[in-house]
Design a protein around this motif. Structure first.
Motif, mmCIF file in Angstrom:
data_model
loop_
_atom_site.group_PDB
_atom_site.id
_atom_site.type_symbol
_atom_site.label_atom_id
_atom_site.label_comp_id
_atom_site.label_asym_id
_atom_site.label_seq_id
_atom_site.Cartn_x
_atom_site.Cartn_y
_atom_site.Cartn_z
ATOM 1 N N SER A 168 0.824 -1.205 0.000
ATOM 2 C CA SER A 168 0.000 0.000 0.000
ATOM 3 C C SER A 168 0.857 1.254 0.000
ATOM 4 C CB SER A 168 -0.928 -0.009 1.215
ATOM 5 O OG SER A 168 -1.685 1.179 1.286
ATOM 6 N N HIS A 169 1.918 1.238 0.787
ATOM 7 C CA HIS A 169 2.791 2.414 0.855
ATOM 8 C C HIS A 169 3.544 2.617 -0.457
ATOM 9 C CE1 HIS A 169 5.384 5.477 2.506
ATOM 10 N NE2 HIS A 169 6.455 4.777 2.130
ATOM 11 N N SER A 172 1.559 4.283 -3.087
ATOM 12 C CA SER A 172 1.116 5.656 -2.836
ATOM 13 C C SER A 172 2.154 6.662 -3.320
ATOM 14 C CB SER A 172 0.878 5.862 -1.338
ATOM 15 O OG SER A 172 2.117 5.842 -0.628
ATOM 16 N N THR A 173 1.737 7.915 -3.410
ATOM 17 C CA THR A 173 2.666 8.980 -3.801
ATOM 18 C C THR A 173 3.811 9.084 -2.809
ATOM 19 O OG1 THR A 173 0.852 10.197 -4.829
ATOM 20 C CG2 THR A 173 2.862 11.425 -4.328
#
Length: 214
Positions: A168-169, A172-173
């Protein structure tokens, strides 16, 4: 033997003597060599291969061609992490070489590759090979243990690996910097001297996260 492997952009990252009573899946062989990329030369050679253009599992296909040819040349047997199920016990094999050890976050750490260690395959040989003494785990002399504090989302800890939080990390941006390589693996002092190129790390991270990452 190592020079032959290096001509094919590979290095012997460890080896162990086969125990017939234990290694029934390696019957007829006496030595198992664990092969990984010869950094930093590996990436440019792989990029120039025909497999690099393949849409799915190009590095696995490259590994099977190259290590398979080595096995034929040496009258040995090539084995790969993707063979299975059941899958060959590469983690156990790595620790049996005594050149790979468990790190504080339970990832493998290698005396030369650090936590960037990876295996493209293994080569079983019919002859016994004299094996040198293995060095101690580099973690024993690492006072700062940066691997324990380097993950931005604390996904890698002594208690385990939160794969969902990691993916998930990275997706992400805020996590795009991790695409250049896992910060925990890169924080290892031995990893810093290994020579793996950021482009190769990004290749693996994209494969890990999946096709939706941009």
């Amino acid at each position: 033997m190592d020079q032959l492997c290096r001509k094919n952009a590979l290095r012997i990252l460890g080896a162990f003597a086969v125990i017939p009573e234990r290694d029934t899946d390696l019957a007829g062989f006496q030595t198992l060599l664990m092969l990984g990329p010869d950094e930093p030369a590996f990436w440019s050679i792989f990029k120039s291969s025909v497999e690099f253009q393949e849409p799915k599992d190009p590095m696995d296909h490259w590994s099977k061609r190259v290590i398979g040819a080595l096995a034929d040349q040496l009258s040995g047997r090539a084995l790969f992490p993707s063979d299975g199920p059941p899958y060959p016990p590469f983690f156990t094999w790595a620790t049996r070489t005594q050149r790979c050890h468990s790190s504080p976050v339970n990832l493998l750490v290698h005396d030369r590759a650090g936590m960037m260690v990876s295996f493209r395959g293994a080569l079983a040989l019919r002859e016994a090979v004299a094996l040198p003494e293995s060095p101690a785990s580099p973690c024993l002399s690492c006072a700062d243990t940066p691997c324990l504090t380097s993950c931005p989302v604390n996904a890698l800890t002594p208690e385990g690996y939160d794969v969902a939080a990691c993916k998930s990390h990275i997706s992400s941006t805020e996590g795009r910097e991790c695409m250049q390589g896992c910060k925990v693996r890169l924080a290892c002092p031995v990893s810093k001297t290994f020579g793996r190129l950021p482009a190769q790390s990004e290749f693996h991270m994209r494969a890990f996260v999946g096709p939706d990452i941009t």
